[in-house]
Design a protein around this motif. Structure first.
Motif, PDB file in Angstrom:
ATOM      1  N   VAL A  25       0.842  -1.205   0.000  1.00 58.80           N
ATOM      2  CA  VAL A  25       0.000   0.000   0.000  1.00 58.80           C
ATOM      3  C   VAL A  25       0.878   1.256   0.000  1.00 58.80           C
ATOM      4  O   VAL A  25       0.708   2.165  -0.827  1.00 58.80           O
ATOM      5  CB  VAL A  25      -0.962   0.009   1.211  1.00 58.80           C
ATOM      6  N   MET A  26       1.859   1.283   0.924  1.00 59.74           N
ATOM      7  CA  MET A  26       2.737   2.444   1.019  1.00 59.74           C
ATOM      8  C   MET A  26       3.472   2.690  -0.300  1.00 59.74           C
ATOM      9  O   MET A  26       3.627   3.822  -0.751  1.00 59.74           O
ATOM     10  CB  MET A  26       3.789   2.224   2.117  1.00 59.74           C
ATOM     11  N   LEU A  27       3.945   1.601  -0.889  1.00 59.20           N
ATOM     12  CA  LEU A  27       4.687   1.691  -2.144  1.00 59.20           C
ATOM     13  C   LEU A  27       3.773   2.175  -3.268  1.00 59.20           C
ATOM     14  O   LEU A  27       4.159   3.017  -4.079  1.00 59.20           O
ATOM     15  CB  LEU A  27       5.270   0.312  -2.483  1.00 59.20           C
ATOM     16  N   GLY A  28       2.545   1.657  -3.252  1.00 57.56           N
ATOM     17  CA  GLY A  28       1.578   2.068  -4.273  1.00 57.56           C
ATOM     18  C   GLY A  28       1.294   3.556  -4.192  1.00 57.56           C
ATOM     19  O   GLY A  28       1.262   4.253  -5.219  1.00 57.56           O
ATOM     20  N   VAL A  29       1.138   4.049  -2.957  1.00 59.28           N
ATOM     21  CA  VAL A  29       0.866   5.478  -2.774  1.00 59.28           C
ATOM     22  C   VAL A  29       2.063   6.299  -3.259  1.00 59.28           C
ATOM     23  O   VAL A  29       1.913   7.286  -3.983  1.00 59.28           O
ATOM     24  CB  VAL A  29       0.578   5.791  -1.278  1.00 59.28           C
ATOM     25  N   HIS A  30       3.249   5.835  -2.893  1.00 58.54           N
ATOM     26  CA  HIS A  30       4.436   6.594  -3.284  1.00 58.54           C
ATOM     27  C   HIS A  30       4.619   6.643  -4.808  1.00 58.54           C
ATOM     28  O   HIS A  30       4.834   7.699  -5.384  1.00 58.54           O
ATOM     29  CB  HIS A  30       5.700   6.015  -2.623  1.00 58.54           C
ATOM     30  N   THR A  31       4.540   5.477  -5.437  1.00 60.12           N
ATOM     31  CA  THR A  31       4.819   5.452  -6.875  1.00 60.12           C
ATOM     32  C   THR A  31       3.709   6.141  -7.683  1.00 60.12           C
ATOM     33  O   THR A  31       3.946   6.581  -8.808  1.00 60.12           O
ATOM     34  CB  THR A  31       5.000   4.015  -7.418  1.00 60.12           C
ATOM     35  N   ALA A  32       2.514   6.253  -7.093  1.00 60.35           N
ATOM     36  CA  ALA A  32       1.453   6.976  -7.785  1.00 60.35           C
ATOM     37  C   ALA A  32       1.813   8.447  -7.923  1.00 60.35           C
ATOM     38  O   ALA A  32       1.416   9.119  -8.872  1.00 60.35           O
ATOM     39  CB  ALA A  32       0.131   6.819  -7.043  1.00 60.35           C
ATOM     40  N   MET A  33       2.594   8.934  -6.961  1.00 63.37           N
ATOM     41  CA  MET A  33       2.934  10.354  -6.975  1.00 63.37           C
ATOM     42  C   MET A  33       4.328  10.638  -7.538  1.00 63.37           C
ATOM     43  O   MET A  33       4.641  11.760  -7.876  1.00 63.37           O
ATOM     44  CB  MET A  33       2.897  10.917  -5.556  1.00 63.37           C
ATOM     45  N   CYS A  34       5.170   9.616  -7.519  1.00 63.97           N
ATOM     46  CA  CYS A  34       6.580   9.853  -7.837  1.00 63.97           C
ATOM     47  C   CYS A  34       6.958   9.128  -9.134  1.00 63.97           C
ATOM     48  O   CYS A  34       7.115   7.912  -9.150  1.00 63.97           O
ATOM     49  CB  CYS A  34       7.456   9.367  -6.676  1.00 63.97           C
ATOM     50  N   SER A  35       7.077   9.892 -10.204  1.00 62.36           N
ATOM     51  CA  SER A  35       7.336   9.240 -11.492  1.00 62.36           C
ATOM     52  C   SER A  35       8.753   8.650 -11.546  1.00 62.36           C
ATOM     53  O   SER A  35       8.994   7.659 -12.231  1.00 62.36           O
ATOM     54  CB  SER A  35       7.125  10.221 -12.647  1.00 62.36           C
ATOM     55  N   SER A  36       9.687   9.268 -10.810  1.00 62.25           N
ATOM     56  CA  SER A  36      11.057   8.719 -10.804  1.00 62.25           C
ATOM     57  C   SER A  36      11.082   7.304 -10.239  1.00 62.25           C
ATOM     58  O   SER A  36      11.724   6.410 -10.783  1.00 62.25           O
ATOM     59  CB  SER A  36      11.989   9.607  -9.976  1.00 62.25           C
ATOM     60  N   CYS A  37      10.368   7.125  -9.130  1.00 61.34           N
ATOM     61  CA  CYS A  37      10.364   5.798  -8.517  1.00 61.34           C
ATOM     62  C   CYS A  37       9.556   4.797  -9.345  1.00 61.34           C
ATOM     63  O   CYS A  37       9.876   3.609  -9.393  1.00 61.34           O
ATOM     64  CB  CYS A  37       9.849   5.862  -7.083  1.00 61.34           C
ATOM     65  N   LYS A  38       8.516   5.298  -9.991  1.00 59.87           N
ATOM     66  CA  LYS A  38       7.737   4.429 -10.858  1.00 59.87           C
ATOM     67  C   LYS A  38       8.642   3.923 -11.988  1.00 59.87           C
ATOM     68  O   LYS A  38       8.667   2.731 -12.321  1.00 59.87           O
ATOM     69  CB  LYS A  38       6.558   5.219 -11.443  1.00 59.87           C
ATOM     70  N   GLN A  39       9.403   4.835 -12.549  1.00 55.49           N
ATOM     71  CA  GLN A  39      10.374   4.499 -13.577  1.00 55.49           C
ATOM     72  C   GLN A  39      11.382   3.469 -13.049  1.00 55.49           C
ATOM     73  O   GLN A  39      11.711   2.477 -13.706  1.00 55.49           O
ATOM     74  CB  GLN A  39      11.122   5.792 -13.948  1.00 55.49           C
ATOM     75  N   PHE A  40      11.857   3.744 -11.847  1.00 52.70           N
ATOM     76  CA  PHE A  40      12.835   2.860 -11.214  1.00 52.70           C
ATOM     77  C   PHE A  40      12.279   1.435 -11.085  1.00 52.70           C
ATOM     78  O   PHE A  40      12.968   0.454 -11.335  1.00 52.70           O
ATOM     79  CB  PHE A  40      13.200   3.413  -9.831  1.00 52.70           C
ATOM     80  N   GLY A  41      11.006   1.353 -10.704  1.00 55.39           N
ATOM     81  CA  GLY A  41      10.361   0.051 -10.553  1.00 55.39           C
ATOM     82  C   GLY A  41      10.356  -0.736 -11.861  1.00 55.39           C
ATOM     83  O   GLY A  41      10.660  -1.922 -11.885  1.00 55.39           O
ATOM     84  N   ARG A  42      10.035  -0.019 -12.945  1.00 56.49           N
ATOM     85  CA  ARG A  42      10.047  -0.681 -14.262  1.00 56.49           C
ATOM     86  C   ARG A  42      11.452  -1.153 -14.598  1.00 56.49           C
ATOM     87  O   ARG A  42      11.662  -2.232 -15.143  1.00 56.49           O
ATOM     88  CB  ARG A  42       9.604   0.302 -15.352  1.00 56.49           C
ATOM     89  N   GLN A  43      12.423  -0.310 -14.259  1.00 53.98           N
ATOM     90  CA  GLN A  43      13.803  -0.648 -14.613  1.00 53.98           C
ATOM     91  C   GLN A  43      14.323  -1.836 -13.811  1.00 53.98           C
ATOM     92  O   GLN A  43      15.149  -2.602 -14.300  1.00 53.98           O
ATOM     93  CB  GLN A  43      14.688   0.586 -14.434  1.00 53.98           C
ATOM     94  N   MET A  44      13.818  -2.009 -12.594  1.00 53.99           N
ATOM     95  CA  MET A  44      14.198  -3.196 -11.817  1.00 53.99           C
ATOM     96  C   MET A  44      13.753  -4.463 -12.556  1.00 53.99           C
ATOM     97  O   MET A  44      14.480  -5.445 -12.634  1.00 53.99           O
ATOM     98  CB  MET A  44      13.563  -3.164 -10.423  1.00 53.99           C
ATOM     99  N   GLU A  45      12.516  -4.407 -13.094  1.00 50.75           N
ATOM    100  CA  GLU A  45      12.024  -5.552 -13.868  1.00 50.75           C
ATOM    101  C   GLU A  45      12.863  -5.741 -15.136  1.00 50.75           C
ATOM    102  O   GLU A  45      13.190  -6.863 -15.525  1.00 50.75           O
ATOM    103  CB  GLU A  45      10.564  -5.335 -14.290  1.00 50.75           C
ATOM    104  N   ASP A  46      13.202  -4.606 -15.772  1.00 48.83           N
ATOM    105  CA  ASP A  46      14.030  -4.681 -16.987  1.00 48.83           C
ATOM    106  C   ASP A  46      15.367  -5.355 -16.678  1.00 48.83           C
ATOM    107  O   ASP A  46      15.840  -6.197 -17.437  1.00 48.83           O
ATOM    108  CB  ASP A  46      14.314  -3.275 -17.539  1.00 48.83           C
ATOM    109  N   ILE A  47      15.963  -4.947 -15.562  1.00 54.57           N
ATOM    110  CA  ILE A  47      17.282  -5.491 -15.217  1.00 54.57           C
ATOM    111  C   ILE A  47      17.193  -6.994 -14.979  1.00 54.57           C
ATOM    112  O   ILE A  47      18.046  -7.758 -15.417  1.00 54.57           O
ATOM    113  CB  ILE A  47      17.879  -4.743 -13.999  1.00 54.57           C
ATOM    114  N   ARG A  48      16.101  -7.393 -14.317  1.00 52.05           N
ATOM    115  CA  ARG A  48      15.943  -8.840 -14.117  1.00 52.05           C
ATOM    116  C   ARG A  48      15.856  -9.568 -15.457  1.00 52.05           C
ATOM    117  O   ARG A  48      16.497 -10.595 -15.657  1.00 52.05           O
ATOM    118  CB  ARG A  48      14.693  -9.131 -13.282  1.00 52.05           C
TER     119      ARG A  48
END
Lengths: 64, 211
Positions: A25-48
Motif C-alpha cells: 500500500v505504502m509503495l503504491g501510494v508513493h509510486t502513484a505520486m513519484c514518477s522517478s520511482c515508478k520508472q525505477f520500478g520498471r527498470q528493476m524488472e528490466d534489469i531482471r
C-alpha cells in the motif's frame, strides 16, 4: 510518508521476497505520486529480464 | 584436455572446431575462471569447475547446434557446476571481507543518489529507458552491460550473479554464505542501484545524446 530511498529499496526487494500488505500500500501510494520511482520500478524488472537474457543465451541477438 | 579425445574430429562435429581455436578458447577460459572464482572464492575449485565444464561441453558437442552461442552453452554447464559446488560446501568466507573495491558503494553510494531527506538527487532521477528490446538486439548494448557488471564492487557482483544468473533463491544464498536475509536484500538493492545507474549513464542516456 515513504521517501524515495525506502521506496526504491522495496522495489528491489520485491524481486527477492513477497511484500506484505502494508508495504504494498505504502509503495503504491508513493509510486502513484513519484514518477522517478515508478520508472525505477520498471527498470528493476528490466534489469531482471536483461540478466536472464544475458545468462540464458542472448538469443534475442540472433532473432532478427 | 583437447588431445585427450582425438577420436572426435572437427569434421564429425563442426562446433568442435572451435575447441581448436586457441585464441577463442583462451579468452573463453579466462572469462569462465573469472566468473567461477567470483562465485566460489577459491581459485583451485574454480579452475577445476571450468575444466570440467569445458570437458563436458567438448564431449557433448554433437548435441549442440548453434556455434554462435557456444560460449553461452559452456557457461550454462559451468553455472550448474558452480551451483553444485556452492550447495555442497557451505561457504566459510565472511561476506564482509569482500566489502572492498574502488567503486562507490555503501553509504557513499546512497549519498550520491539520494538527498538527506531520502528523495532522489535531481541529477540522479531515473530517466525513461527505451524498450529494452531495442537495445538487447544490439551487440554494443551487451558490451556495456558486461562492463557495468564488471564494474560492480566484488561483493555486489557476486551476490547479484548468484541471484540473477545462477537463479538461487534468497534462503539458499543466505544459508550458503552465512548472511542474514536483510543484509542480502540490501546488498542486492545496492547492486541493482549501481547497475541501473551504470546502464542509464552508459547506454540509455549516452545513446540519446549521441543521436
Amino acid at each position: 510518508m515513504m521517501n524515495c530511498k525506502e521506496a526504491t529499496q522495496l522495489l528491489s526487494e520485491k524481486l527477492d521476497r513477497p511484500l506484505d500488505t502494508k508495504e504494498k500500500v505504502m509503495l503504491g501510494v508513493h509510486t502513484a505520486m513519484c514518477s522517478s520511482c515508478k520508472q525505477f520500478g520498471r527498470q528493476m524488472e528490466d534489469i531482471r529480464s536483461l540478466a536472464k537474457q544475458y545468462s540464458k543465451g542472448k538469443q534475442t541477438e540472433e532473432k532478427k | 584436455m583437447i588431445e585427450a579425445n582425438p577420436s572426435l574430429s572437427a569434421s564429425e562435429a563442426p562446433n568442435a572446431a572451435l575447441f581448436y581455436d586457441q585464441e577463442f578458447m583462451e579468452s573463453l577460459r579466462s572469462q569462465m575462471v573469472k566468473f567461477a572464482t567470483l562465485q566460489v572464492q577459491d581459485a583451485q575449485l574454480a579452475e577445476d569447475a571450468v575444466q570440467e565444464a569445458m570437458l563436458s561441453a567438448y564431449q557433448n558437442i554433437d548435441k549442440f547446434g548453434r556455434q554462435a552461442a557456444l560460449k553461452t552453452w559452456v557457461f550454462s554447464i559451468l553455472k550448474n557446476k558452480l551451483i553444485d559446488l556452492l550447495r555442497k560446501e557451505k561457504r566459510t568466507t565472511v561476506a564482509s571481507q569482500l566489502e572492498n573495491g574502488p567503486n562507490l558503494q555503501g553509504d557513499a553510494l546512497m549519498d550520491h543518489l539520494f538527498k538527506e531527506n531520502g528523495h532522489w538527487q535531481k541529477s540522479e532521477r531515473p530517466q525513461k529507458w527505451d524498450d529494452p528490446d531495442h537495445g538487447v538486439e544490439n551487440e554494443h548494448f551487451w558490451r556495456v552491460f558486461d562492463a557495468c557488471l564488471t564494474a560492480l564492487p566484488e561483493k555486489y557482483g557476486r551476490f547479484f550473479m548468484m541471484r540473477e544468473f545462477l537463479e538461487m533463491a534468497t534462503p539458499e544464498i543466505c544459508h550458503n554464505e552465512d548472511i542474514s536475509v536483510s543484509s542480502l536484500n540490501v546488498t542486492l538493492y545496492r547492486a541493482r542501484l549501481r547497475l541501473r545507474e551504470c546502464l542509464e549513464d552508459n547506454w540509455y542516456q549516452a545513446k540519446e545524446s549521441g543521436s
